[in-house]
Design a protein around this motif. Structure first.
Motif, mmCIF file in Angstrom:
data_model
loop_
_atom_site.group_PDB
_atom_site.id
_atom_site.type_symbol
_atom_site.label_atom_id
_atom_site.label_comp_id
_atom_site.label_asym_id
_atom_site.label_seq_id
_atom_site.Cartn_x
_atom_site.Cartn_y
_atom_site.Cartn_z
ATOM 1 N N ARG A 46 14.929 14.189 36.414
ATOM 2 C CA ARG A 46 16.519 14.136 36.010
ATOM 3 C C ARG A 46 17.427 13.870 37.077
ATOM 4 O O ARG A 46 18.497 13.117 36.806
ATOM 5 N N PHE A 47 17.334 14.502 38.293
ATOM 6 C CA PHE A 47 17.853 13.860 39.396
ATOM 7 C C PHE A 47 17.950 12.519 39.769
ATOM 8 O O PHE A 47 18.596 11.870 40.200
ATOM 9 N N LYS B 204 13.276 18.739 36.700
ATOM 10 C CA LYS B 204 14.522 18.655 37.508
ATOM 11 C C LYS B 204 14.472 17.484 38.598
ATOM 12 O O LYS B 204 15.681 16.767 38.671
ATOM 13 N N TRP B 205 13.394 17.286 39.120
ATOM 14 C CA TRP B 205 13.572 16.168 40.037
ATOM 15 C C TRP B 205 13.492 14.686 39.291
ATOM 16 O O TRP B 205 14.384 13.769 39.679
ATOM 17 N N LYS C 157 19.906 10.198 37.706
ATOM 18 C CA LYS C 157 21.323 10.233 37.907
ATOM 19 C C LYS C 157 21.654 9.549 39.499
ATOM 20 O O LYS C 157 22.821 9.684 39.643
#
Length: 210
Positions: free
Chosen positions: A131-132, A128-129, A135
């Motif tokens: 992927r963040f 998740k990190w 972005k």
């Protein structure tokens, strides 16, 4: 026998060099690869130093304002007995908390930092990190370029050293430093094993530039 000293890239390249009789050339490529990775790390550090320094200076300046400047302004406003807007009240309350309970704020930040590190170390948290991060404006593009550069240089070095393509991808995906890219490369490897080209699965991932 010494995995902490020699990475999978070193071991597999040396093994391929021994098998093909090109160990001297493989050692030269390893030296060039190590140097290029070192230069890449230095470029990344240089690029990150300025924004991190500015963030630190900005944070320190805000702490000074909330601790010393806002209380003086608050006293002037209270003496004039003027009704204050909601946002000003919030600002004053935050300033009072920072002055009176600064040690609790520091403790909470340290605790949050430790919890974040524990969360990032989990498989789901790291995914998740990462992927963040990809972005994020500016930093996302920088991290994507770093991951692509690491993958391309590593794969090139491995293939030139005689390592087979599927094994080379398995090794190269471990050095990109991003779980999103690692997952993309794992899926791409499976497609390549089924007979597809290298470019097709990379293009479908939307992580690699055209």
């Amino acid at each position: 026998a010494y995995p902490d000293v020699f990475s999978d890239i070193y071991i597999n390249l040396v093994r391929a060099g021994e098998a093909s009789g090109t160990l001297a050339k493989v050692m030269e490529r390893l030296a060039e690869f190590t140097q290029s990775q070192y230069q890449l790390r230095n470029k990344v550090k240089s690029a990150m130093t300025y924004p991190l320094a500015m963030a630190g200076i900005g944070g320190a300046a805000l702490m000074m304002i909330f601790t010393f400047v806002v209380p003086k302004i608050t006293k002037v406003l209270e003496d004039q007995k003027i009704p204050l807007p909601f946002y000003t009240e919030v600002l004053i309350t935050f300033s009072n908390v920072m002055r009176s309970y600064w040690y609790l704020v520091v403790l909470a930040l340290i605790l949050l930092g430790l919890l974040f590190r524990l969360w990032v170390r989990t498989e789901a948290g790291r995914m998740k990190w990462d992927r963040f991060v990809l972005k994020m404006p500016v930093l996302g593009d920088l991290n994507r370029k770093i991951a692509v550069s690491r993958f391309a240089k590593t794969l090139s070095t491995l293939l030139a050293g005689g390592v087979k393509i599927l094994e080379a991808i398995d090794i190269a995906k471990l050095v990109v430093g991003n779980k999103v890219f690692e997952k993309v490369l794992t899926q791409s490897r499976n497609y390549i094993e089924e007979g597809q080209s290298i470019a097709e699965p990379l293009a479908r991932s939307c992580q690699f530039p055209p």
